[in-house]
Design an enzyme around this catalytic site. Structure first.
Site: not given
Length: 494
Positions: A293, A238, A394
């Site tokens: 990702c 993160s 996200e």
């Protein structure tokens, strides 16, 4: 070793320190589950202070001799590592699906990506590592530059790509002559354990590769970095945690390559081929259950094709086969942990509260025979705006936010300024002019044209920007520069 590395239950995991599998003396443990079944597959100890010191000391002492190993002998070991990954390709793939949850059709290409990283690390040895030389720079003077290995590195890998992240740093560190301590996410410890079982067969000297587990005691990673025997950090995780560790490395004067979050976009231009757009969105939004990702959850559609695309996407998403990752017909597996599943469910609730229209709800999905698994189906929101939080955060789940844009310029403006991230963006178009404009103007590090996931080959860096990456050295091929330090030599003989 063969099929023996794939098991239904792995018992109590051990640490790999100084070339030995060490049974931990810790009294703290956590359970690792198969996300497809909800069943416990391993008990994992949390490293004690003494065990962390053992790993640091082992890596530090090993560095003194590993850096002196002749170049060609080190290269042979890197090539042997590649061969071992080939040998255990299917076993590693199955363990990855079992521990992470992704479909086996996603796991097998992941092991291919790991092998590509090992190949790229070997390639870096024959290109970057050899240095430079200028003869007769001045009268009687020659000058040359050599690369020297830096030292011991802490490598922190995430739960979503436990094997690929390992390969994005570790082979390059070993190729450079550095040693490592790997601290993997608590989400996929069995997958990390398997990597070391395979690597053990290569024959690296004791202490070159070390594995510990810290569970959710993240402060232990900081404690490792504070040790003066640690030279730097390779991190994928993160942005919040990565930024904090990057700042710590800055204060300590240590090297770091830190890869963080993203909020990625797929832009469907008004001239897009609808079939290419649908396939790209399915892969980009729902592949690996959205835990990727370079995956996306914002799909920006330009012009009048919005309604046609929405209807065809809805139909295609409904037909996706969600199931246990090791079943060959599964297209999308479960979330990796129950915590991840619950977090995405909260994200969905937030979208509803903000006024987005939920046209496909993946919650409450039950897979026959796997009722205890952490399953979420494909989820699609309509009428999403850039003022909504779900368009800015996200999701890290199988979410597709459908957003209308008036023009390509508006879409690019959103990509560049709506969020602080700069990970990736894709455009679906049949126009070279549109694609060129998109490539040149998007302020992200990874751009895709007519693909849903802009995955660069291993001998390219993962070029993320802004708060998706901290530091000047990227992961994959570029990370060879993390592990090497230049030294210049000026010679005068007259």
């Amino acid at each position: 070793m063969g099929e023996r590395i794939f098991k239904r239950h792995y018992g109590k995991l051990k640490f790999f320190i100084n070339g030995e599998w060490v049974e931990s003396k810790s009294k703290e443990f956590f359970e690792d589950t198969d996300p497809g079944t909800g069943e416990v597959i391993a008990d994992v100890p949390i490293a004690t202070d003494e065990e962390i010191e053992m790993a640091i000391e082992a890596a530090f002492e090993a560095f003194k001799t590993w850096k002196e190993i002749p170049f060609r002998d080190r290269a042979k070991l890197i090539h042997r590592l590649r061969a071992k990954f080939e040998q255990y390709h299917e076993e590693l793939s199955r363990i990855l699906s079992q521990d992470h949850g992704r479909a086996i059709s996603d796991s097998r290409p992941t092991i291919d990506r790991c092998i590509e990283n090992i190949e790229a690390a070997a390639g870096a040895m024959y290109s970057v590592y050899k240095g430079e030389h200028v003869d007769q720079l001045a009268r009687g003077i020659d000058c040359y530059m050599i690369w020297e290995p830096v030292g011991v590195f802490l490598i922190i890998t995430p739960g979503n790509i436990p094997m690929h992240a390992w390969s994005s740093f570790v082979p390059y560190a070993l190729a450079a002559g550095c040693t490592v301590i790997v601290s993997p996410s608590w989400q996929c410890p069995v997958a990390s354990d398997a990597l070391f079982k395979v690597s053990e067969e290569v024959g690296f000297p004791k202490g070159v590769l070390n594995l510990i587990h810290i569970g959710k005691k993240y402060e232990l990673n900081q404690r490792i970095l504070l040790n003066p025997k640690i030279s730097g950090l390779g991190f994928i995780g993160s942005s919040r945690v990565g930024k904090r560790l990057f700042e710590l490395c800055g204060r300590l004067g240590k090297r770091a390559s830190v890869n963080g979050n993203g909020k990625n976009f797929i832009v469907v231009a008004k001239d897009a081929d609808i079939n290419i757009a649908i396939n790209s969105i399915l892969r980009g939004c729902f592949g690996m259950s959205g835990q990727r990702c370079l995956g996306s959850d914002n799909v920006v559609v330009i012009g009048s094709i919005y309604h046609e695309l929405k209807e065809k996407l809805l139909e295609a998403a409904k037909s996706m086969k969600v199931g246990y990752g090791l079943n060959e017909d599964t297209e999308m597996g479960p979330m990796t942990t129950i915590e991840n599943k619950e977090k995405v469910e909260r994200f969905i609730e937030k979208g509803i509260e903000e006024g987005a229209k939920l046209i496909l709800d993946g919650r409450g999905l039950k897979v026959p025979g796997y009722e205890r698994g952490y399953y979420l189906g494909p989820t699609i929101f309509d009428n999403v705006s850039l003022q909504m939080q779900i368009a800015l955060e996200e999701s890290f789940g199988p979410i597709c936010n459908l957003i209308r844009a008036k023009s390509l310029d508006e879409a690019i403006e959103w990509i560049n300024h709506a969020t602080p991230y700069g990970h990736s963006a894709c455009v679906i178009t049949q126009s070279g002019k549109t694609a060129r404009k998109f490539i040149r103007e998007c302020e992200v590090g990874n751009v895709g044209v007519n693909v849903g996931i802009p995955q660069p080959y291993a001998f390219f860096p993962l070029g993320s920007k802004k708060e998706s990456h901290f530091g000047i050295i990227k992961s994959r091929f570029d990370s060879i520069r993390l592990f090497l330090d230049p030294k210049t030599v000026t010679l005068r003989w007259e």
